[in-house]
Design an enzyme around this catalytic site. Structure first.
Site, mmCIF file in Angstrom:
data_model
loop_
_atom_site.group_PDB
_atom_site.id
_atom_site.type_symbol
_atom_site.label_atom_id
_atom_site.label_comp_id
_atom_site.label_asym_id
_atom_site.label_seq_id
_atom_site.Cartn_x
_atom_site.Cartn_y
_atom_site.Cartn_z
ATOM 1 N N CYS A 116 38.480 1.640 -83.764
ATOM 2 C CA CYS A 116 37.460 1.120 -82.835
ATOM 3 C C CYS A 116 38.104 0.167 -81.832
ATOM 4 O O CYS A 116 37.840 0.239 -80.620
ATOM 5 C CB CYS A 116 36.370 0.368 -83.593
ATOM 6 S SG CYS A 116 35.492 1.342 -84.828
ATOM 7 N N ASP A 121 65.511 -32.629 -76.071
ATOM 8 C CA ASP A 121 65.653 -33.664 -75.059
ATOM 9 C C ASP A 121 65.789 -34.988 -75.816
ATOM 10 O O ASP A 121 65.378 -35.093 -76.973
ATOM 11 C CB ASP A 121 64.413 -33.665 -74.155
ATOM 12 C CG ASP A 121 64.400 -34.842 -73.205
ATOM 13 O OD1 ASP A 121 65.432 -35.068 -72.561
ATOM 14 O OD2 ASP A 121 63.367 -35.524 -73.124
ATOM 15 N N ASP A 152 61.843 -31.324 -68.189
ATOM 16 C CA ASP A 152 62.085 -30.401 -69.301
ATOM 17 C C ASP A 152 61.376 -29.068 -69.107
ATOM 18 O O ASP A 152 61.672 -28.096 -69.809
ATOM 19 C CB ASP A 152 61.607 -31.015 -70.630
ATOM 20 C CG ASP A 152 62.372 -32.278 -70.990
ATOM 21 O OD1 ASP A 152 63.577 -32.319 -70.722
ATOM 22 O OD2 ASP A 152 61.755 -33.219 -71.517
#
Length: 826
Positions: free
Chosen positions: A86, A511, A714
């Site tokens: 379905c 970072d 970043d």
């Protein structure tokens, strides 16, 4: 041929419109291009086999403008789906619509997500296409789960339970009639007027009378099943409808033969009727469906719990009067009142009063946070002991809580790549099963020399035991529970792709500032050359940094303010990324930054270079201040390491993952920080624009890389990495670029995200294995493979029970993920 509309940016006059028309009109394959300057759109009549969208875009760009589709993403609730076939049918019919870029259906959540070109498609067309396929699509409002969805699920659960109970009321006496007399210890007694040996017609009619109500109660299987079968996309309902119809038809034919005394086919003195098989199959499958819906409801509990966090009402001040209104009526700019113990209704900023607020639902921080004038507050957090007023800044779908709910919903509605195999199998599953059922029935009748009743039993068993539902539910149910569990731990996983990709991570790049460290550095050392005092050096440096938003600069300004130093006015501020700043103060140009910046200005560092190296070796960041080729001194700033950083790195090492720190800091400082937390490698003195390039280098070296960061600089690296993880208190840009958001600002959640990914993918693999294994083993057994070697046949009733339990077993296995707990470092 295709007729489509596209948006065009950059047009300012009729000449622009003509330029775009001419440029597109010259393309081979474009029959007509008409630009509407008022709407900033272009209507194209072109050969879509000769030209792609990329060709059109390149042509318009070359002319000096921008062509783009007005792409939107819409979510619909889909009613009527029962199996993976379905879901695939809905995907296909919607995917064929002009303007649809992507259509994805999640069977577990019963949702359809469509990404489409709003210039060429309307949501009503999606609804119409789904309706023609035999299902119902209901648009969602602002991607928020409505009460009607929950009401519909509750209604479905009650309806299935009532259907099962009433089906059982008729099936149990039918089973007694059909099977009782054949029990090996002599059978169960029946009244004389239903004696199968002497009153076989009456006996058969009694069974038919008990079967018909069960057929009526399960009529939805037949309505959907035959409709989909005749529509060319048969599904699980089709298998059930055909199988049980065959059993009913066999019983009716046998009843007719018995009435006409034209048959004397008995088994131990009893007519061979399959009425009870059809009724038992429908009853057991209804029970299975009920258990499936209940289990699905449990998998979506995370969303319900999140929605339950928000209060239903809010206390606002309007016309100098305090009134209580429904939450949805709050608007941006409203002044709201919160009293002790109450939940904060929406996001805002405190304008009057003072209190502490429990934000653990969002940050995981158990200690209450002080809120005073100017402090931000988040909807659904709990006010502890004081009263305050705040101004609403975000309401409705824009609040933090709504954004979290939306992220979790989108993740639960997405597909993981691992689901592709199940989709491919499901696409051909039902037709293949129908073919196998027919072939096996014919084989036993013609080559096995068995009766037509025997062959029909084989056909029914094959049709009924096959289950595409288990395949369709294997992946989405695990993703639903996994992403919900992630939200519980403050780990927001944005998609199935991200969930699957995270478990492959071999290397994590961090970072430094704001990620490994708190991001709130303080001034630790001030060294002067003798030409200035410490306070004067700090005053000049702070004056220069007034125009900077860098955390190190903010630390210098904060230190000067703490000492109540008078800062002179700043002019001509310039920041050079990765080097430092220059600023004009009191008629002189000052330079503040790293050693490279000083050397570029012709400033000799002398013995201070060794002093700076010693400070860096302690994990501090030294910044030189100079003017007119003269060094004035050094200000050292240190950022404290987050409490969770060491534990996070230890956990990742335990999991066999390499850790790398990527920073713009000088190497000595970076190495000192890395040593304190246990990081494996350091990439230092990397300019912000080069961070993504460093991540790419690792990827090119065949590393599967995740990037963890929090700042604007970043964002490119987060997008470049296989998986980007953003700290939740970071910038919006970083969060937008990331695949996973760590809401609690705890670095240990990096390990939690990967552990959860591994647990979820392992669960999906288990689900897929059992779903495939069930069908691979069950279908041959139903076909009579054991009987060939003298073994037993599979009764159609047992086949129906097995089919129901297969879907439930997959759901129950997925629910085991609710027991997930993150590992901790020992």
């Amino acid at each position: 041929m295709a007729k489509e509309n596209y948006a065009v940016e950059g047009m300012t006059c009729a000449t622009c419109a003509l330029t775009v028309e001419k440029a597109l009109g010259k393309l081979e394959g474009v029959h007509q291009a008409t630009v509407n300057l008022a709407n900033e759109t272009v209507s194209l009549d072109y050969d879509d086999k000769a030209l792609t969208y990329a060709d059109l875009e390149a042509t318009v760009n070359k002319a000096g403008y921008q062509l783009h589709r007005d792409m939107k993403t819409e979510t619909f609730d889909v009613v009527g789906m029962t199996c993976a076939t379905c879901a695939l049918t809905v995907e296909k019919v919607v995917g064929r619509l002009a303007g649809v870029e992507e259509a994805s259906v999640n069977l577990a959540t019963e949702k359809l997500t469509v990404r489409y070109d709003a210039q060429n498609l309307y949501p009503s067309q999606v609804v119409e296409a789904v309706s023609k396929a035999g299902y119902q699509a209901l648009p969602q409002i602002e991607n928020v789960v409505s009460e009607s969805v929950e009401d519909r699920q509750e209604k479905q659960t009650k309806e299935l339970w009532h259907r099962f109970i009433w089906s059982a009321v008729f099936t149990l006496p039918l089973l007694y009639l059909a099977m009782g007399p054949m029990l090996p210890w002599g059978g169960l007694p029946l009244p004389d007027f239903l004696d199968p040996a002497h009153e076989s017609v009456r006996y058969a009619i009694a069974q038919l009378a008990l079967t018909l109500p069960v057929i009526y109660l399960g009529r939805s299987f037949y309505v959907r099943g035959f409709k989909n079968f005749l529509g060319g996309h048969p599904n699980m309902d089709s298998l059930i409808a055909i199988g049980t119809s065959a059993a009913l038809l066999q019983g009716i034919i046998m009843t007719g033969f018995l009435y006409m005394d034209k048959v004397a086919v008995h088994h131990g003195g009893h007519p061979e009727l399959y009425f009870e098989s059809g009724a038992v199959i429908l009853t057991l499958i209804t029970l299975g469906k009920y258990m499936e819906v209940v289990s699905k409801g449990r998998t979506s509990q995370a969303i319900k719990q999140l929605m339950g966090l928000a209060p239903k009402t809010a206390r606002v001040i309007r016309n100098d009067e305090e009134i209580q209104i429904p939450l949805e009526q709050v608007i941006v700019g409203d002044l709201l009142v919160v009293k002790p113990g109450e939940k904060i209704p929406v996001d805002g900023k405190v304008v009057d009063g003072r209190s502490t607020v429990d934000e653990s639902m969002l940050t995981g921080e158990s200690l209450p946070v002080l809120k005073e004038v100017g402090s931000p507050v988040v909807g659904a957090s709990i006010n502890k002991n004081g009263s305050f007023q705040f101004m609403a800044t975000k309401v409705g779908k824009d609040t933090t809580l709504s954004q979290i709910i939306q992220l979790v919903q989108e993740a639960q509605g997405s597909k993981a790549p691992i689901a592709k195999l199940a989709d491919q199998v499901s696409a051909v599953f039902v037709p293949i099963v129908m073919g196998l059922a027919l072939l096996s029935g014919l084989f036993w009748f013609f080559l096995g020399q068995e009766s037509w009743i025997f062959s029909l039993s084989i056909l029914i068993s094959v049709l009924v035991i096959a289950c595409p539902c288990a395949l369709g539910l294997a992946t989405p149910t695990a993703i639903m529970v996994g992403t919900g569990k992630g939200a519980e731990y403050g780990v927001l996983i944005k998609s199935g792709d991200a969930l699957e990709e995270a478990q492959k991570i071999q290397t994590i790049v961090f970072d430094k500032t704001g990620t490994i460290t708190e991001g709130k550095p303080v001034v630790t050392d001030i060294l002067v050359t003798g030409n200035v005092t410490e306070d004067e050096l700090l005053r000049l440096a702070a004056a220069a940094e007034q125009g900077s938003e860098h955390p190190l600069g903010e630390a210098i300004v904060a230190s000067a303010k703490d000492k109540q130093l008078d800062l002179p006015k700043l002019s001509d501020f310039t920041a050079v990324s990765g080097f430092g700043i220059s600023a004009n103060i009191e008629g002189q140009t000052l330079y503040l930054g790293n050693s490279k910046w000083m050397l570029e200005q012709g400033i000799v560092l002398g013995a201070f270079e060794q002093e700076a190296q010693a400070l860096a070796a302690q994990g501090k960041t030294p910044m030189y201040l100079g003017k007119h080729q003269q060094l004035l001194g050094i200000i050292a700033v240190a950022d404290t390491i987050k409490e969770s950083s060491r534990e996070a790195i230890s956990l990742l090492h335990k999991m066999g993952i390499e850790t790398i720190m990527l920073t713009g800091d000088n190497d000595l400082t970076a190495q000192a920080i890395a040593k304190q937390v246990g990081i494996d490698r350091v990439l230092s003195e990397v300019l912000p624009e080069d961070k993504a390039r460093e991540v790419k280098k690792l990827q090119e070296a065949s590393y599967h890389v995740a990037m963890v960061g929090d700042g604007i600089n970043d964002a490119p690296a987060l997008a470049q990495a296989h998986i980007g993880m953003a700290i939740g208190n970071g910038t919006d840009v970083a969060i937008e670029s990331a695949d996973i958001v760590l809401m609690r600002n705890k670095l240990t959640d990096v390990a939690t995200a990967i552990q959860l990914s591994r647990a979820t993918i392992r669960n999906i693999q288990q689900n897929l294995f059992w779903a495939f294994a069930y069908n691979v083993i069950g279908i041959p057994v139903a076909m009579g493979i054991l009987h060939v070697f003298g073994g037993p046949l599979l009764n159609p009733m047992l086949a129906g029970a097995a089919m129901s339990l297969s879907s439930v077993s997959v759901l129950l296995n997925a629910l085991r993920l609710k027991a997930f707990r993150p590992e901790v470092s020992k």
